[in-house]
Design an enzyme around this catalytic site. Structure first.
Site, PDB file in Angstrom:
ATOM      1  N   SER A  99      62.408  18.705 -25.853  1.00 46.56           N
ATOM      2  CA  SER A  99      61.404  18.013 -24.645  1.00 46.56           C
ATOM      3  C   SER A  99      60.101  18.061 -25.677  1.00 46.56           C
ATOM      4  O   SER A  99      60.488  17.103 -26.922  1.00 46.56           O
ATOM      5  CB  SER A  99      60.714  18.554 -23.324  1.00 46.56           C
ATOM      6  N   ASP A 239      56.390  12.230 -25.338  1.00 45.53           N
ATOM      7  CA  ASP A 239      56.737  13.296 -26.153  1.00 45.53           C
ATOM      8  C   ASP A 239      58.439  13.564 -26.785  1.00 45.53           C
ATOM      9  O   ASP A 239      58.534  11.673 -26.751  1.00 45.53           O
ATOM     10  CB  ASP A 239      56.958  14.628 -24.980  1.00 45.53           C
ATOM     11  N   ASP A 241      61.489  13.687 -26.265  1.00 44.20           N
ATOM     12  CA  ASP A 241      62.541  12.729 -25.320  1.00 44.20           C
ATOM     13  C   ASP A 241      62.203  11.981 -24.678  1.00 44.20           C
ATOM     14  O   ASP A 241      62.759  11.568 -23.863  1.00 44.20           O
ATOM     15  CB  ASP A 241      63.495  14.194 -24.670  1.00 44.20           C
ATOM     16  N   ASP A 243      60.455  11.664 -21.838  1.00 42.03           N
ATOM     17  CA  ASP A 243      60.784  11.448 -20.260  1.00 42.03           C
ATOM     18  C   ASP A 243      60.020  11.617 -19.749  1.00 42.03           C
ATOM     19  O   ASP A 243      59.295  11.419 -18.505  1.00 42.03           O
ATOM     20  CB  ASP A 243      61.806  12.285 -19.921  1.00 42.03           C
TER      21      ASP A 243
END
Length: 447
Positions: A99, A239, A241, A243
């Site tokens: 992340s 960010d 990834d 999400d």
């Protein structure tokens, strides 16, 4: 939380905390666990970290050795894995990402067949297998050995899904995107281009070691400067990834998850679409959000930190909007996890439908100053249960009264204690955070 799996999967420095052997064993167990009654189909996505390739191949080797077929989405976002799992009948999905963490960290996040984060009891079984506590699982042989499948088509269907959600064109809107040199680099621009926006992109040239480095939602100052320089209508920063999403308004001001929840919640409430007139927040949400909600009759729930807990509350109560200050926002009509690109599309919908600038939509919320300090400790539990630390926290809470609050909690992913104070001024926040941090240090709890 388990021994390896925290609030957001199995995460740590690649080949130090999370090793390639761990990844192979996770693959071995999942391939066997989901393949006891049929040949399992498991889809894998990854972010742009250099170590993601290593973990992808290790997971695929473990899965196929246990008889599962591994479908590779390649570089993609965490929410796209969730979408593909639940819409294309996979047994589970795996996202390789840490992340917002630095490039040298990585993680394995397992998503169940409904597109949610994997149940804790199954994570516990994986941990027992990793530690050799539950015996070995059989290797597949002959025609039962699994195979890998190139599945970039799944990612493309997700892009089409995002484009289909938008209710109108973004024609003539100047939109900035900060892709954090991560997963959204492969997706975000094509979505906004298809919807007619004039798209301006930064940090979309990943090289394996620049993910989240001075860019993305954790370094929002880059997008603030970019919006002002290019005189954009709005900016969105994701960010690693993708999400989570943090926005920047037309004046260069930060629009965090609390403001996003308010803007989108109020809009849905006006449309009669906000179930129970309620949004789901976490204990980290700002007092200013709650005071603004009270003024318009919008209710709110509070959960522990983690979009996993936000979604659990939404699922139990039928609520359709929830999220975190950090930019994990869940629109349950469209997704089962936080989705940064989806969040930016939902903000655009409000801007377009209300015919207002983002700065105008935020005017009703007066955010309280909030200071969060991370303290690296030897042991999180020992630190939070220390009597003198607890006494210091209680004293601060008493002195703040109803004009502020203090929250001390363990990080779900790092050996860190987070000390947060919210109060009328920055000076008060600094004073009370320092009081608690000084006690942690004096007690010899700091790493």
């Amino acid at each position: 939380m388990g021994k390896y799996f925290g609030t957001d999967g199995f995460r740590g420095e690649a080949n130090v905390v999370l090793t390639v052997e761990h990844a192979f064993k996770v693959g071995r167990f999942l391939g066997w666990y989901f393949g006891q009654e049929h040949q399992a189909r498991i889809v894998i996505g990854k972010d742009t970290r250099r170590s993601s390739y290593m973990f992808e191949y290790a997971l695929a080797a473990g899965l196929t050795a246990s008889g599962a077929d591994a479908y590779l989405l390649h570089v993609t976002t965490t929410p796209s894995v969730s979408y593909v799992v639940r819409t294309e009948d996979f047994d589970c999905g795996i996202m390789i990402s840490a992340s917002h963490n630095p490039y040298y960290d990585n993680g394995i996040k397992v998503i169940n067949g409904q597109g949610h984060k994997l149940e804790a009891e199954v994570e516990a079984k994986i941990e027992a297998y990793i530690d050799g506590e539950s015996g070995e699982v059989p290797l597949a042989t002959k025609e039962n050995i699994g195979r890998t499948v190139d599945y970039a088509a799944g990612r493309n269907r997700y892009v089409g899904h995002l484009i289909s959600i938008a209710t109108r064109s973004f024609k003539d809107k100047k939109v900035g995107l900060d892709c954090a040199n991560g997963s959204s680099s492969a997706i975000a621009k094509s979505v906004f281009d298809a919807l007619g926006a004039k798209t301006y992109v930064i940090s979309n040239e990943p090289n394996g070691v620049n993910i989240n480095t001075n860019c993305g939602s954790t370094h929002i100052e880059q997008m603030q400067a970019f919006v002002k320089e290019k005189q954009l209508d709005v900016g969105f920063a994701y960010d690693g990834d993708a999400d989570r999403c943090i926005a920047v308004d037309d004046k260069g001001n930060v629009v965090d998850g609390d403001l996003i929840l308010y803007i989108c919640g109020k809009y849905l409430k006006e449309q009669g679409k906000l179930v129970g007139d309620t949004i789901v927040t976490t204990v980290m949400s700002n007092l200013g959000l709650y005071k603004a909600c009270d003024k318009i009759g919008m209710k709110y729930e509070q959960t522990a930190v983690g979009d996993k807990y936000v979604y659990e509350n939404m699922l139990q109560n039928g609520f359709i909007l929830g999220g975190e200050q950090s930019g994990h926002i869940i629109f349950s009509k469209h997704a089962r996890t936080g989705d940064g690109i989806l969040t930016s599309l939902m903000i655009m919908e409000v801007i377009m439908e209300k015919k207002q600038k983002l700065s105008q939509l935020c005017e009703e919320v007066k955010i309280y100053p909030q200071l969060l300090q991370n303290v690296r400790v030897v042991d999180k539990k020992t630190a939070t249960e220390n009597p003198k630390v607890q006494a210091a926290v209680e004293k601060v809470a008493e002195e703040l009264g109803s004009d502020g609050r203090i929250l001390v909690r363990e990080s779900g992913t790092e050996p860190v204690i987070r000390v947060m104070v919210e109060a009328a001024t920055d000076e008060i926040c600094q004073k009370y955070v320092a009081q608690v941090v000084d006690v942690i240090k004096a007690e010899g709890l700091e790493a």
